[in-house]
Design an enzyme around this catalytic site. Structure first.
Site, PDB file in Angstrom:
ATOM      1  N   HIS A 126      29.132  38.722  51.779  1.00 37.08           N
ATOM      2  CA  HIS A 126      28.277  37.751  52.228  1.00 37.08           C
ATOM      3  C   HIS A 126      29.210  36.724  53.269  1.00 37.08           C
ATOM      4  O   HIS A 126      30.433  36.584  53.027  1.00 37.08           O
ATOM      5  CB  HIS A 126      27.560  37.039  51.143  1.00 37.08           C
ATOM      6  CG  HIS A 126      26.918  37.778  50.216  1.00 37.08           C
ATOM      7  ND1 HIS A 126      25.706  38.350  50.389  1.00 37.08           N
ATOM      8  CD2 HIS A 126      27.252  38.537  48.983  1.00 37.08           C
ATOM      9  CE1 HIS A 126      25.169  39.092  49.561  1.00 37.08           C
ATOM     10  NE2 HIS A 126      26.096  39.140  48.521  1.00 37.08           N
ATOM     11  N   THR A 180      44.937  39.486  45.956  1.00 32.97           N
ATOM     12  CA  THR A 180      44.529  38.655  47.280  1.00 32.97           C
ATOM     13  C   THR A 180      45.542  38.833  48.354  1.00 32.97           C
ATOM     14  O   THR A 180      45.274  38.406  49.525  1.00 32.97           O
ATOM     15  CB  THR A 180      44.274  37.400  47.071  1.00 32.97           C
ATOM     16  OG1 THR A 180      45.744  36.708  46.500  1.00 32.97           O
ATOM     17  CG2 THR A 180      43.393  37.150  45.779  1.00 32.97           C
ATOM     18  N   ARG A 195      50.875  37.843  41.042  1.00 32.44           N
ATOM     19  CA  ARG A 195      52.215  37.391  41.377  1.00 32.44           C
ATOM     20  C   ARG A 195      53.168  38.251  40.865  1.00 32.44           C
ATOM     21  O   ARG A 195      53.030  38.874  39.812  1.00 32.44           O
ATOM     22  CB  ARG A 195      52.466  35.835  40.806  1.00 32.44           C
ATOM     23  CG  ARG A 195      51.539  34.801  41.194  1.00 32.44           C
ATOM     24  CD  ARG A 195      52.182  34.202  42.883  1.00 32.44           C
ATOM     25  NE  ARG A 195      51.369  33.254  43.143  1.00 32.44           N
ATOM     26  CZ  ARG A 195      50.173  33.305  44.165  1.00 32.44           C
ATOM     27  NH1 ARG A 195      49.774  34.338  44.607  1.00 32.44           N
ATOM     28  NH2 ARG A 195      49.573  31.991  44.477  1.00 32.44           N
TER      29      ARG A 195
END
Length: 200
Positions: A126, A180, A195
């Protein structure tokens, strides 16, 4: 959608049904299957026009909880969302209850293990613009970036790998992590966002 109940048949009949299903899947335009791909249960596979999905030789696509220790919450979902999108799954990789959604590109290397209920998506789906977000299908306003998973990667159950992420060869992603960004080769990463917590 009907889910085939392979478990109620003798082993040789289950193998035959998996093979027949593989041949049916392979006839879909834009879908390429390597040799001896195994479907354990019935996945959900859909292709946007002029997109492609490639599943490498001896890959195992598990959509049935009887064939994986943790079980799965849903069938494997492999879906291209836009014309020109591509999903590639390398030789000898295994996916269990995994969701792959590509508007541009998702690449999974060879010998990878993708744990139960992992989601990998290269798109936000979106627009970030709050005005009309629910109905906005303008590709230019929806963020997309390729996802690359190297060879011999293990992604733990319930992890999420988001747009633009890359995971280097031999690395491990701890269960429930959110990836990410870039995870270098030979690393163990965990958390939200993921991490590096150790090197292999």
């Amino acid at each position: 959608m009907k889910i085939l109940n392979f478990g109620s048949y003798p082993h040789y009949l289950r193998l035959l049904r998996w093979r027949i299903y593989s041949l049916v899947i392979a006839r879909r335009e834009g879908l390429s299957l390597g040799a001896k791909v195994r479907f354990l249960g019935l996945p959900i596979i859909s292709l946007a026009e002029k997109s492609q999905i490639k599943i490498g030789s001896r890959a195992v696509i598990c959509s049935d909880s009887r064939y994986t220790e943790l079980g799965v919450n849903h069938p494997v979902v492999i879906r291209t969302l836009r014309p020109g999108a591509e999903i590639v799954i390398g030789n000898d990789s295994g996916l269990s209850g995994t969701t792959l959604c590509a508007a541009q590109s998702i690449s999974i290397g060879r010998d990878c293990l993708v744990g139960a209920n992992v989601t990998i998506a290269d798109t936000d789906f979106h627009s970030l613009n709050p005005i009309g977000r629910r109905y906005n299908k303008d590709y230019a306003s929806i963020c997309v970036a390729p996802v690359v998973v190297g060879d011999n990667v293990f992604i733990g159950a319930n992890s999420v790998v988001l747009k633009g992420a890359s995971i280097g060869d031999n690395s491990i992603i701890g269960a429930g992590s959110v990836v990410t960004s870039e995870i270098p080769p030979n690393s163990i990463a965990a958390g939200n966002p993921a991490r590096i917590i150790a090197k292999l």
